[in-house]
Write a protein that holds these residues in place. Structure first.
Motif, PDB file in Angstrom:
ATOM      1  N   HIS A  64       0.326   5.042   0.402  1.00 39.30           N
ATOM      2  CA  HIS A  64      -0.128   6.309   0.341  1.00 39.30           C
ATOM      3  C   HIS A  64      -0.424   7.407  -0.109  1.00 39.30           C
ATOM      4  CE1 HIS A  64      -0.662   4.287   4.917  1.00 39.30           C
ATOM      5  NE2 HIS A  64      -0.130   3.650   3.716  1.00 39.30           N
ATOM      6  N   GLU A  65      -1.019   8.468  -0.474  1.00 37.39           N
ATOM      7  CA  GLU A  65      -1.298   9.669  -1.580  1.00 37.39           C
ATOM      8  C   GLU A  65      -0.341  10.758  -0.688  1.00 37.39           C
ATOM      9  OE1 GLU A  65      -2.003   9.247  -4.312  1.00 37.39           O
ATOM     10  OE2 GLU A  65      -2.896   7.524  -4.299  1.00 37.39           O
ATOM     11  N   GLU A  66      -0.877  10.732   0.458  1.00 40.49           N
ATOM     12  CA  GLU A  66      -0.009  11.703   1.567  1.00 40.49           C
ATOM     13  C   GLU A  66       1.282  11.412   2.072  1.00 40.49           C
ATOM     14  OE1 GLU A  66      -0.945  14.899   1.952  1.00 40.49           O
ATOM     15  OE2 GLU A  66      -2.607  14.391   0.533  1.00 40.49           O
ATOM     16  N   THR A  70       7.895   9.109   1.827  1.00 42.54           N
ATOM     17  CA  THR A  70       6.166   8.335   0.665  1.00 42.54           C
ATOM     18  C   THR A  70       6.753   7.418   1.365  1.00 42.54           C
ATOM     19  OG1 THR A  70       6.786   8.256  -2.136  1.00 42.54           O
ATOM     20  CG2 THR A  70       5.296   6.892  -1.848  1.00 42.54           C
ATOM     21  N   THR A 105       0.910  -1.306   0.130  1.00 43.69           N
ATOM     22  CA  THR A 105       0.240  -0.082  -0.031  1.00 43.69           C
ATOM     23  C   THR A 105       0.816   1.689  -0.056  1.00 43.69           C
ATOM     24  OG1 THR A 105      -1.391  -1.666   1.234  1.00 43.69           O
ATOM     25  CG2 THR A 105      -1.601   1.356   1.014  1.00 43.69           C
ATOM     26  N   ARG A 144       5.685   3.994  -8.895  1.00 46.09           N
ATOM     27  CA  ARG A 144       4.595   5.172  -9.084  1.00 46.09           C
ATOM     28  C   ARG A 144       4.672   6.545  -9.784  1.00 46.09           C
ATOM     29  NH1 ARG A 144       1.048   7.068  -3.265  1.00 46.09           N
ATOM     30  NH2 ARG A 144       3.476   8.316  -3.615  1.00 46.09           N
TER      31      ARG A 144
END
Length: 277
Positions: free
Chosen positions: A134-136, A150, A132, A229
């Motif tokens: 995380h976006e933030e 990240t 996973t 990503r």
């Protein structure tokens, strides 16, 4: 004083003390693990792997017949998952005749079931489960500087920092622990520093409960996924160089970590009373 039979192994020089505990008879507390992992007073290792049947682990709710990888950091703290540790764990099970060579084997861990396999060329590969991102972003501090990082969950927590040059990476003094946001990582975090080159990724890591290690399997996966990503690409394979060698991360519906894993010694050790309390 307790006497233990042990093995010693490593995956890209991320090294472990290995105990086979068929009947859940070995009582591991923090002083015992710390003593066994001590490089001067004990055997020495970045962590400890205990092989026990999953049905004998109280918190395990799955298949009781699986082998369970009970992983401890060098300071005696319990961790959810260890990528290099799992590869060494599978190698150990294979060499002890506890699994069938070449056949994928499910292994129970605190992060869930993972699959390991000894390939014909001797490389050990393992599935890494759900990863996973995380976006933030979060932050990491070190030696008076602050970087954006990240947040990646590979069954255990990671903060990945990308630097600009290999010089920056080489000059980091990772005898000093990086700072991090305790709200985001209340149980601590593994911090990876990485650089992107035409040949692949280069990485160093500060592991919680250990310090800098020569390699970190889950950290390699976290770094590879964070890189994929950031570039909006999903290559089939990413090579990651660490101080202890090189590992391969295969991306896709399932993520696999592949690389060498060896058992280098077997022996018997007497744990002193101060290490068995």
């Amino acid at each position: 004083m307790q006497t233990l039979n042990f093995a010693k192994g490593h995956g890209t020089h991320n090294d472990f003390v290995i105990l086979t505990d068929y009947d859940d008879l070995i009582r591991l507390d923090v002083p015992t693990v710390a003593w066994l992992c001590d490089r001067r007073g004990g055997i020495g290792g970045d962590g400890l792997l205990r092989a026990v049947r999953a049905g004998l682990v109280p918190e395990w709710q799955g298949d009781p017949d699986l082998w369970f990888m009970d992983y401890r950091n060098a300071d005696g703290s319990i961790a959810e998952m260890c990528g290099n540790g799992l590869r060494v764990f599978v190698r150990h099970l294979d060499e002890q005749g506890l699994i069938t060579t070449g056949v994928p084997v499910p292994v129970a861990t605190r992060a869930g079931v993972r699959t390991g396999q000894v390939l014909p060329d001797g490389v050990v590969r393992i599935s890494m489960g759900a990863v996973t991102l995380h976006e933030e972003p979060t932050w990491v501090t070190h030696d008076g500087r602050q970087w954006s990082a990240t947040v990646v969950d590979v069954g255990n927590p990671h903060a990945v920092v990308f630097l600009d040059t290999l010089n920056q990476l080489r000059q980091l003094n990772l005898e000093q622990a990086p700072g991090f946001d305790p709200v985001i990582f209340p149980a601590g975090v593994n911090v990876e520093f990485a650089v992107v080159t035409p040949q692949g990724l280069h990485m160093r890591v500060f592991e919680r409960g250990v310090g800098e290690t020569m390699s970190c399997g889950t950290g390699v996966v976290a770094t590879a996924v964070a890189h994929a990503r950031s570039t909006f690409e999903s290559p089939d394979e990413i090579r990651v160089s660490v101080p202890g060698g090189s590992l391969s991360v295969s991306l896709g519906e399932e993520i696999w970590l592949s690389g060498p894993a060896v058992v280098v010694a077997h022996g018997t050790v007497q744990v002193p009373e101060q290490g068995a309390r």
